[in-house]
Structures are given as structure tokens and as C-alpha cells.
Write an enzyme that holds these catalytic residues in place. Structure first.
Site, PDB file in Angstrom:
ATOM      1  N   TYR A 160      45.170  34.192   0.339  1.00 35.84           N
ATOM      2  CA  TYR A 160      46.311  33.674   1.066  1.00 35.84           C
ATOM      3  C   TYR A 160      47.261  34.548   1.114  1.00 35.84           C
ATOM      4  O   TYR A 160      47.666  34.593   2.399  1.00 35.84           O
ATOM      5  CB  TYR A 160      47.036  32.389   0.011  1.00 35.84           C
ATOM      6  CG  TYR A 160      48.106  31.565   0.658  1.00 35.84           C
ATOM      7  CD1 TYR A 160      47.651  30.468   1.346  1.00 35.84           C
ATOM      8  CD2 TYR A 160      49.397  31.792   0.353  1.00 35.84           C
ATOM      9  CE1 TYR A 160      48.776  29.612   2.029  1.00 35.84           C
ATOM     10  CE2 TYR A 160      50.296  31.073   1.207  1.00 35.84           C
ATOM     11  CZ  TYR A 160      50.066  30.139   1.788  1.00 35.84           C
ATOM     12  OH  TYR A 160      51.133  29.369   2.317  1.00 35.84           O
ATOM     13  N   LYS A 164      48.329  35.615   5.324  1.00 33.74           N
ATOM     14  CA  LYS A 164      49.759  35.434   5.582  1.00 33.74           C
ATOM     15  C   LYS A 164      50.466  36.598   6.007  1.00 33.74           C
ATOM     16  O   LYS A 164      51.056  36.810   7.082  1.00 33.74           O
ATOM     17  CB  LYS A 164      50.611  34.591   4.690  1.00 33.74           C
ATOM     18  CG  LYS A 164      50.172  33.320   4.126  1.00 33.74           C
ATOM     19  CD  LYS A 164      50.345  32.350   5.491  1.00 33.74           C
ATOM     20  CE  LYS A 164      49.957  31.178   5.271  1.00 33.74           C
ATOM     21  NZ  LYS A 164      50.076  30.101   6.235  1.00 33.74           N
TER      22      LYS A 164
END
Length: 255
Positions: A160, A164
Site C-alpha cells: 500500500y 501511494k
């Protein structure tokens, strides 16, 4: 080269806005706010039935199916929107997933899924909409959801966080390349926000308590607060902001 003038026009009246991940959470809150501020909104989601239900709660909204990790699905959705609505002025890309696991236990399939949906999906959507904006010659606003996890290390967030951080870097490149067309491209990095994606990890137990203790604001974020940040970046008042990462984290990343 398109150079947009100085403005303090805080409205989206007459703008056509595309919002992904719009069936719930930040995407849905953004669709409602944009509609209230005068935009004609198109809700995109992988779950078409959920998107239809969400659209029924937003005056004048339309909905479309999209799998953001699928190049053909993205381009078909964008082509359909342009054909039916005549163009796109704003993209707010909220679609994403949050699979978490310790780095040593992360399997290949899950890694690829997170990168495909979060990072590759962000590029596919930005590229498809950006091409339409360039062709139309009227400029535009592209806003992609990043995360505080793209700025600081967070336990069990290796894929993740990578996705990002990639988004934060990607918007800089797009902003640099597309500034000549009057297109502003920015990211927003929320802290843990009260949406379905945090359930079971951020909202309970020791992780929850530590996160709140480490946030000077003393709480998690509301989806409506991220929608408000998107609204600002989507208005003409933000014409001088591009390639930026607006951090909305209650101070989580300042220490």
C-alpha cells in the site's frame, strides 16, 4: 500554452466531474459535495449496483462501471462519459484497496493486485482523462488519492505504501508534462479516514489507540474533510497549485 488567470472562484458550477470509487467512502462524499457545488457528477465504481445506489442519492448524477486496473475498461468508461456529457473538467480518483500484511509474508498475487489497482489504476484513469482534456483544449483538474502511508512507514503497509508513494511521484510528472495544457494534477494524502477500508485494522484495539495518540488532531478523518480538500483543488481558486501533495492527516506525519 494555456495559462489560467488568478481567481478566487470557489464553485464548480457547470463543471463535469468524474469520481472513481464513488459508491462509498471518500468517493461518495466527494460526489455529494461536488453536486452541491454545482458540478455534474459521474460516479464510477467496480460495483455497478452500488454505484447506482449511490448515484440515486446525488441529484443529477450518472454512474458507470469501471475496473481501474483494466486499461480497456478505463478507456471505455471515459469514452462513454465524453460521448454522453461532452467532456470532462475534473477527475477525482478515489478507487483503491488496502490489503495489508507483514512484508515477509506478502504473496506475489496480493502485491500485484495492490499495485495494479492503486498505482497502475491511478495512471490509467489520469492518462485516459488527461488525453481527453488535452484534446478539448480547455485545461482541467486531476486529483489522485495518495496516503500518509506514502510519506511515512506504517506497519504491514509495504505494498500500500509503495503504491501511494508512487502516486505522489506520478502526479509530479503529470503536472510537469501537462501544465502547458492548463491541466493541474495533484495528490491528496489522507490519514486513516472513517471509511470501509479501515475496518478491522485502524478502527480497533492497540493500532487504533496508537494511531490516535500519534495524531495531534486527536481523531481520524471524516470522508467529508477529504472531499472538501478535493473541492478546493478542483476549483479555479487552485489554479496555481499543481504537482502538489496536500496532506490531510491531523498532523500524523509531522513527527
Amino acid at each position: 500554452m494555456i495559462s489560467k488567470p488568478y481567481s478566487t472562484d470557489f464553485t464548480l458550477e457547470g463543471k463535469k466531474a468524474v469520481i472513481t470509487g464513488a459508491a462509498s467512502g471518500i468517493g461518495f462524499a466527494t460526489a455529494r459535495l461536488f453536486s452541491e457545488k454545482g458540478a455534474q457528477v459521474c460516479l464510477l465504481d467496480r460495483n455497478l449496483e452500488a454505484a447506482r445506489s449511490a448515484a440515486s442519492q446525488v441529484p443529477g448524477a450518472s454512474c458507470y462501471h469501471v475496473d481501474v486496473s483494466d486499461y480497456d475498461s478505463v478507456n471505455q468508461a471515459v469514452q462513454d462519459i465524453v460521448k454522453e456529457h461532452g467532456g470532462i473538467d475534473v477527475l477525482v480518483h478515489c478507487a483503491g484497496i488496502g490489503d495489508i500484511e507483514r512484508a515477509e509474508d506478502f504473496d506475489e498475487k496480493t502485491w500485484r493486485k495492490v499495485i495494479d489497482v492503486n498505482l497502475t489504476g491511478s495512471f490509467f484513469m489520469a492518462q485516459a482523462v488527461g488525453k481527453q482534456m488535452i484534446k478539448a483544449g480547455n485545461g482541467g483538474k486531476i486529483i489522485c488519492m495518495a496516503s500518509q502511508a506514502g510519506i511515512v512507514a506504517i506497519d504491514k503497509h509495504v505494498a500500500y505504501s509503495a503504491s501511494k508513494a508512487g502516486i505522489i511521484s506520478m502526479v509530479k510528472s503529470l503536472a510537469y508534462e501537462w501544465g502547458r495544457y492548463g491541466i493541474q494534477v495533484n495528490a491528496i494524502s489522507p490519514t486513516a479516514t472513517e471509511t470501509p477500508i479501515i475496518v478491522g485494522y485502524w478502527d480497533v484495539g492497540e493500532v487504533h489507540e496508537k494511531a490516535i495518540a500519534g495524531t495531534p488532531a486527536g481523531r481520524f478523518c471524516k470522508p467529508e474533510e477529504i472531499a472538501a480538500a478535493s473541492f478546493f483543488l478542483a476549483t479555479e481558486a487552485a489554479n496555481m497549485i499543481t504537482g502538489a501533495n496536500l496532506v490531510v492527516d491531523g498532523g500524523y506525519t509531522i513527527h
